[in-house]
Design a protein around this motif. Structure first.
Motif, PDB file in Angstrom:
ATOM      1  N   VAL A  16      -9.412 -26.924  45.686  1.00 14.03           N
ATOM      2  CA  VAL A  16      -8.343 -27.362  46.498  1.00 14.03           C
ATOM      3  C   VAL A  16      -7.415 -28.529  46.036  1.00 14.03           C
ATOM      4  N   ILE A  17      -6.068 -28.189  46.026  1.00 10.05           N
ATOM      5  CA  ILE A  17      -5.244 -29.321  45.640  1.00 10.05           C
ATOM      6  C   ILE A  17      -4.589 -30.023  46.954  1.00 10.05           C
ATOM      7  N   HIS A  18      -4.672 -31.347  47.097  1.00 12.69           N
ATOM      8  CA  HIS A  18      -3.967 -31.937  48.138  1.00 12.69           C
ATOM      9  C   HIS A  18      -2.894 -32.865  47.885  1.00 12.69           C
ATOM     10  N   TYR A  19      -1.699 -32.551  48.510  1.00 12.18           N
ATOM     11  CA  TYR A  19      -0.429 -33.329  48.433  1.00 12.18           C
ATOM     12  C   TYR A  19      -0.268 -34.172  49.428  1.00 12.18           C
ATOM     13  N   THR A  20       0.405 -35.367  49.148  1.00 12.46           N
ATOM     14  CA  THR A  20       1.256 -36.159  50.125  1.00 12.46           C
ATOM     15  C   THR A  20       2.755 -36.216  49.590  1.00 12.46           C
ATOM     16  N   PHE A  21       3.664 -36.167  50.729  1.00  8.63           N
ATOM     17  CA  PHE A  21       5.017 -36.179  50.689  1.00  8.63           C
ATOM     18  C   PHE A  21       5.723 -37.555  51.059  1.00  8.63           C
ATOM     19  N   GLU A  22       6.514 -38.111  50.222  1.00  2.39           N
ATOM     20  CA  GLU A  22       7.268 -39.248  50.877  1.00  2.39           C
ATOM     21  C   GLU A  22       8.616 -38.642  50.830  1.00  2.39           C
ATOM     22  N   VAL A  23       9.222 -38.983  52.017  1.00  2.58           N
ATOM     23  CA  VAL A  23      10.486 -38.338  52.561  1.00  2.58           C
ATOM     24  C   VAL A  23      11.243 -39.591  52.929  1.00  2.58           C
ATOM     25  N   LYS A  24      12.455 -39.797  52.531  1.00  3.01           N
ATOM     26  CA  LYS A  24      13.473 -40.988  52.533  1.00  3.01           C
ATOM     27  C   LYS A  24      14.900 -40.418  53.065  1.00  3.01           C
ATOM     28  N   ASN A  25      15.328 -41.195  54.091  1.00  4.10           N
ATOM     29  CA  ASN A  25      16.587 -40.621  54.541  1.00  4.10           C
ATOM     30  C   ASN A  25      17.386 -41.786  53.383  1.00  4.10           C
ATOM     31  N   THR A  32      17.359 -36.207  62.175  1.00  2.96           N
ATOM     32  CA  THR A  32      16.432 -35.910  63.378  1.00  2.96           C
ATOM     33  C   THR A  32      15.893 -34.536  62.896  1.00  2.96           C
ATOM     34  N   ASN A  33      14.694 -34.054  63.568  1.00  2.75           N
ATOM     35  CA  ASN A  33      13.915 -32.934  63.295  1.00  2.75           C
ATOM     36  C   ASN A  33      13.751 -32.630  61.842  1.00  2.75           C
ATOM     37  N   VAL A  34      13.404 -33.860  61.030  1.00  6.16           N
ATOM     38  CA  VAL A  34      12.915 -33.776  59.619  1.00  6.16           C
ATOM     39  C   VAL A  34      11.884 -33.077  59.380  1.00  6.16           C
ATOM     40  N   THR A  35      11.844 -32.153  58.463  1.00  8.40           N
ATOM     41  CA  THR A  35      10.612 -31.260  58.215  1.00  8.40           C
ATOM     42  C   THR A  35      10.280 -31.311  56.659  1.00  8.40           C
ATOM     43  N   VAL A  36       9.380 -30.805  56.295  1.00  2.40           N
ATOM     44  CA  VAL A  36       8.942 -30.532  54.735  1.00  2.40           C
ATOM     45  C   VAL A  36       8.573 -29.077  54.803  1.00  2.40           C
ATOM     46  N   THR A  37       8.867 -28.076  53.978  1.00  2.00           N
ATOM     47  CA  THR A  37       8.408 -26.813  53.945  1.00  2.00           C
ATOM     48  C   THR A  37       8.220 -26.545  52.271  1.00  2.00           C
ATOM     49  N   ASP A  38       7.129 -25.638  52.139  1.00  2.00           N
ATOM     50  CA  ASP A  38       6.818 -25.250  50.840  1.00  2.00           C
ATOM     51  C   ASP A  38       7.587 -24.191  50.509  1.00  2.00           C
ATOM     52  N   LYS A  81       7.322 -25.855  44.781  1.00  2.00           N
ATOM     53  CA  LYS A  81       8.600 -26.489  45.168  1.00  2.00           C
ATOM     54  C   LYS A  81       8.325 -26.906  46.803  1.00  2.00           C
ATOM     55  N   ALA A  82       8.948 -27.989  47.105  1.00  2.00           N
ATOM     56  CA  ALA A  82       8.924 -28.472  48.698  1.00  2.00           C
ATOM     57  C   ALA A  82      10.338 -28.719  48.822  1.00  2.00           C
ATOM     58  N   THR A  83      10.715 -28.666  49.983  1.00  2.00           N
ATOM     59  CA  THR A  83      12.047 -29.174  50.498  1.00  2.00           C
ATOM     60  C   THR A  83      11.980 -30.006  51.760  1.00  2.00           C
ATOM     61  N   ALA A  84      12.599 -31.105  52.004  1.00  2.00           N
ATOM     62  CA  ALA A  84      12.703 -31.812  53.222  1.00  2.00           C
ATOM     63  C   ALA A  84      14.170 -31.388  53.720  1.00  2.00           C
ATOM     64  N   SER A  99      22.635 -29.579  58.100  1.00  2.00           N
ATOM     65  CA  SER A  99      21.385 -29.867  57.657  1.00  2.00           C
ATOM     66  C   SER A  99      21.563 -30.577  56.419  1.00  2.00           C
ATOM     67  N   VAL A 100      20.335 -31.131  55.812  1.00  2.00           N
ATOM     68  CA  VAL A 100      20.506 -31.950  54.438  1.00  2.00           C
ATOM     69  C   VAL A 100      19.144 -31.382  54.054  1.00  2.00           C
ATOM     70  N   ALA A 101      19.075 -30.672  53.041  1.00  2.00           N
ATOM     71  CA  ALA A 101      17.770 -30.220  52.100  1.00  2.00           C
ATOM     72  C   ALA A 101      17.826 -30.634  50.630  1.00  2.00           C
ATOM     73  N   ILE A 102      16.640 -31.372  50.321  1.00  2.00           N
ATOM     74  CA  ILE A 102      16.413 -31.822  49.175  1.00  2.00           C
ATOM     75  C   ILE A 102      14.953 -31.112  48.702  1.00  2.00           C
ATOM     76  N   THR A 103      15.034 -30.697  47.361  1.00  2.00           N
ATOM     77  CA  THR A 103      13.977 -30.020  46.976  1.00  2.00           C
ATOM     78  C   THR A 103      13.469 -30.881  45.614  1.00  2.00           C
ATOM     79  N   ILE A 104      12.315 -30.591  45.472  1.00  2.00           N
ATOM     80  CA  ILE A 104      11.510 -31.061  44.226  1.00  2.00           C
ATOM     81  C   ILE A 104      10.462 -30.112  43.674  1.00  2.00           C
ATOM     82  N   ILE A 105      10.534 -29.773  42.713  1.00  2.00           N
ATOM     83  CA  ILE A 105       9.580 -28.964  41.795  1.00  2.00           C
ATOM     84  C   ILE A 105       8.420 -29.651  41.262  1.00  2.00           C
ATOM     85  N   TYR A 106       7.169 -29.068  41.289  1.00  2.00           N
ATOM     86  CA  TYR A 106       6.042 -29.768  40.956  1.00  2.00           C
ATOM     87  C   TYR A 106       5.062 -28.732  40.086  1.00  2.00           C
ATOM     88  N   PHE A 107       4.823 -29.256  38.861  1.00  2.00           N
ATOM     89  CA  PHE A 107       4.008 -28.449  38.081  1.00  2.00           C
ATOM     90  C   PHE A 107       2.741 -28.997  38.137  1.00  2.00           C
TER      91      PHE A 107
END
Length: 109
Positions: A16-25, A32-38, A81-84, A99-107
């Protein structure tokens, strides 16, 4: 959004790989209603939704996990990849911003 994996390698199906997400405005209005999705699939994200004031950062609400499958072993890496996303407030009614979406790609190799 910054995504960090606790584990930097994996060796077997079921690891199992565990992740943490830092989200900044980084904008100048409340979100409002800030979410993170894979967006690739497979990572289970928990936490939120939250509200972030302009300039505010959250480093504890969102976490995720992924269970390694045989295809990851065969490929030698796992890509995802995750999007906030959040909804801005205090915007003039004529604004088309919804809405605002920011994407990060992780290998993980």
């Amino acid at each position: 959004i910054v995504k960090t994996a606790t584990e930097t390698t994996y060796a077997a199906v079921g690891d199992v790989i565990h992740y943490t997400f830092e989200v900044k405005n980084t904008g100048n209005v409340r979100l409002t209603n800030v979410t993170v999705t894979d967006t690739v699939g497979g990572v289970t994200v928990v936490g939120g939704p939250i509200t972030l004031e302009a300039g505010q950062e959250d480093t504890t609400t969102f976490t995720g996990s992924y269970t390694v499958v045989q295809a990851d072993i065969d490929n030698g890496s796992f890509y995802n990849k995750a999007t906030a996303t959040g909804t801005p407030t205090n915007i003039k009614p004529k604004s088309k911003i919804k809405s605002v979406a920011i994407t990060i790609i992780y290998f993980l190799l």
